[in-house]
Scaffold this active site. Structure first.
Site, PDB file in Angstrom:
ATOM      1  N   HIS A   1      -8.348  -4.605  -0.966  1.00 32.77           N
ATOM      2  CA  HIS A   1      -7.216  -4.141  -0.274  1.00 32.77           C
ATOM      3  C   HIS A   1      -6.255  -4.743   0.749  1.00 32.77           C
ATOM      4  O   HIS A   1      -6.727  -5.042   1.949  1.00 32.77           O
ATOM      5  CB  HIS A   1      -7.465  -2.655   0.142  1.00 32.77           C
TER       6      HIS A   1
ATOM      7  N   SER B   1       0.763  -1.170   0.074  1.00 32.54           N
ATOM      8  CA  SER B   1       0.056   0.058   0.042  1.00 32.54           C
ATOM      9  C   SER B   1       0.961   1.304  -0.145  1.00 32.54           C
ATOM     10  O   SER B   1       1.695   1.575  -0.830  1.00 32.54           O
ATOM     11  CB  SER B   1      -1.116  -0.169   1.274  1.00 32.54           C
TER      12      SER B   1
ATOM     13  N   ASP C   1     -10.417  -3.567  -5.578  1.00 30.73           N
ATOM     14  CA  ASP C   1      -9.788  -2.847  -4.450  1.00 30.73           C
ATOM     15  C   ASP C   1     -10.643  -1.612  -4.095  1.00 30.73           C
ATOM     16  O   ASP C   1     -10.766  -0.672  -4.959  1.00 30.73           O
ATOM     17  CB  ASP C   1      -8.392  -2.370  -4.611  1.00 30.73           C
TER      18      ASP C   1
END
Length: 427
Positions: free
Chosen positions: A378, A209, A347
């Protein structure tokens, strides 16, 4: 009376039965839509250039061409995958043992990272270290990081995991600065420590991320940062904060709600360091004032927090300037080592428009491959038969499988100079 009896005994029950059936049908429809049960399972979509490296990867990494099958009941919902990752991280998470290292930064900040030694011999019999950058406000004690580290150790990798500045609840800040979206100082200090302490080791760079943005920016900032780096893997990053900020304020796929939750978590972390960041400290940024603290209390989005607090740690004049300079977008084309960019089509945090960035890059550069499974949310990517997920995720296995393949590729391919590799990457 007879008519009333008929209505009571036959027609009204029939009406009620119809309402019940309609209600059940409506509920089933909502469940099917919300859980995305009609979505197929398929191998991930791959974007890459036909090259010797790509062909080797396709042979050596079965997960790239095998369909990803999430848990049957809920695994096709990106929201549930994301929520489970956010709430519990992983299931039956191990507890790898590591040593915490402390590094003093030039501005007085204390960077920390955890070091985990390998638990077996690596597949190529050499010393390889994974340098790992977690997601926003995350650290080595998060369950998804512990699960991944344990798996990497068992595959022969030493792991160094950065703890984002200010993220660990038991480590006080020693300067009026926290981690930001794209600051690479602490990650760079960790990498330099590993290179100096283990002069024979080679590096696999991994970012999750926000960590994906940091590691890609770090590698692209300088050619020297890519020395002794075998490859880089970025999972679920958004590539451009400037492009993402507008989509993050939209309600489709509940992004505005996720934005609020993440902002609330950031507020708690910042306020836990309130005395160092907002107290009477001569070293604190002159632009950081009590007024900014008041705005922090009322902030409902990450963008408001970034504008009122985070950008000021590095003296940016505007949110636009902060997002432009801190994003890895302008650095991606300068990365010449093999680069794997992984996203999920469902996501809810990364808008589909942002996926044009890794797609375009992988269409131009031979060292880049973009992997896009239909499901995973995610940082979820859970696997399992029906209801209960397995401890290891598809993501954990893919990163290690790709790293193993690159290690084997580097050992067997004809060696050329760094300059030749850079020229090849530019072409």
């Amino acid at each position: 009376l007879r008519m009333t009896a008929i209505l009571e005994t036959s027609e009204l029950p029939a009406v009620f039965d119809g309402v019940k059936l309609a209600a059940v049908a409506a509920v089933l429809y909502v469940i099917v839509r919300c859980l995305n049960l009609k979505s197929p399972t398929a191998p991930p979509e791959l974007v890459y250039q036909d090259s010797a490296l790509a062909r080797f990867l396709l042979k050596s990494c079965p997960l790239l061409t095998k369909e990803y099958i999430p848990p049957l009941i809920w695994g096709k919902s990106g929201h549930i995958q994301t929520a489970l990752y956010g709430k519990m991280g992983r299931v039956r998470s191990p507890h790898p043992y590591g040593l915490r290292k402390y590094l003093t930064m030039p501005d007085g900040a204390t960077a920390t990272f955890d070091l985990f030694e390998p638990q077996s011999e690596h597949c190529i019999g050499e010393d390889v270290t994974m340098v790992i950058c977690p997601g926003i406000a995350n650290h080595s004690e998060k369950q998804y990081i512990r699960t991944f580290v344990d798996y990497a150790q068992k595959n022969g990798y030493r792991c160094a995991v950065l703890n984002h500045l200010g993220a660990l609840p038991n480590i006080e800040l020693t300067s009026p600065r926290m981690f930001t979206y794209g600051c690479t100082w602490e990650f760079g200090a960790m990498v330099n420590y590993i290179k100096k302490t283990y002069p024979q080791t080679q590096l696999v760079v991994v970012g999750f991320s926000l960590g994906g943005n940091i590691v890609c920016k770090y590698l692209g900032e300088s050619q020297a940062n890519q020395e002794r780096v075998l490859c880089c893997v970025s999972v679920c990053q958004g590539y451009s904060a400037l492009r993402a900020q507008e989509t993050f304020m939209q309600w489709d796929h509940c992004r505005r709600f996720y934005n609020f939750l993440m902002a609330d978590n950031m507020k708690k972390i910042i306020l836990s360091h309130r005395q160092v960041l907002f107290g009477d400290n001569m070293k604190k940024p002159q632009s950081l004032s009590d007024a900014d603290l008041s705005k922090l209390y009322t902030a409902t989005s990450l963008m408001q927090i970034d504008d009122n607090v985070m950008r000021k740690f590095h003296g940016y004049n505007s949110l636009k300037e902060y997002y432009e300079e801190e994003s890895c977008l302008q650095y991606l084309h300068r990365i010449y080592v093999p680069l794997l960019l992984v996203n999920a089509a469902d996501d809810p945090l990364v808008h589909e428009s942002l996926l044009s960035i890794p797609r375009a890059l992988s269409e131009k550069k031979e060292n880049v491959m973009h992997v896009l499974p239909l499901h995973g949310g995610h940082l979820g990517f859970f696997e399992g038969s029906v209801l209960f997920p397995e401890p290891l995720t598809w993501m954990d296995k893919l990163v290690v499988q790709y790293a193993n393949a690159i290690c084997q590729w580097e050992k067997t391919k004809p060696h050329c100079s760094d300059a030749e590799q850079a020229v090849s990457g530019q072409e």
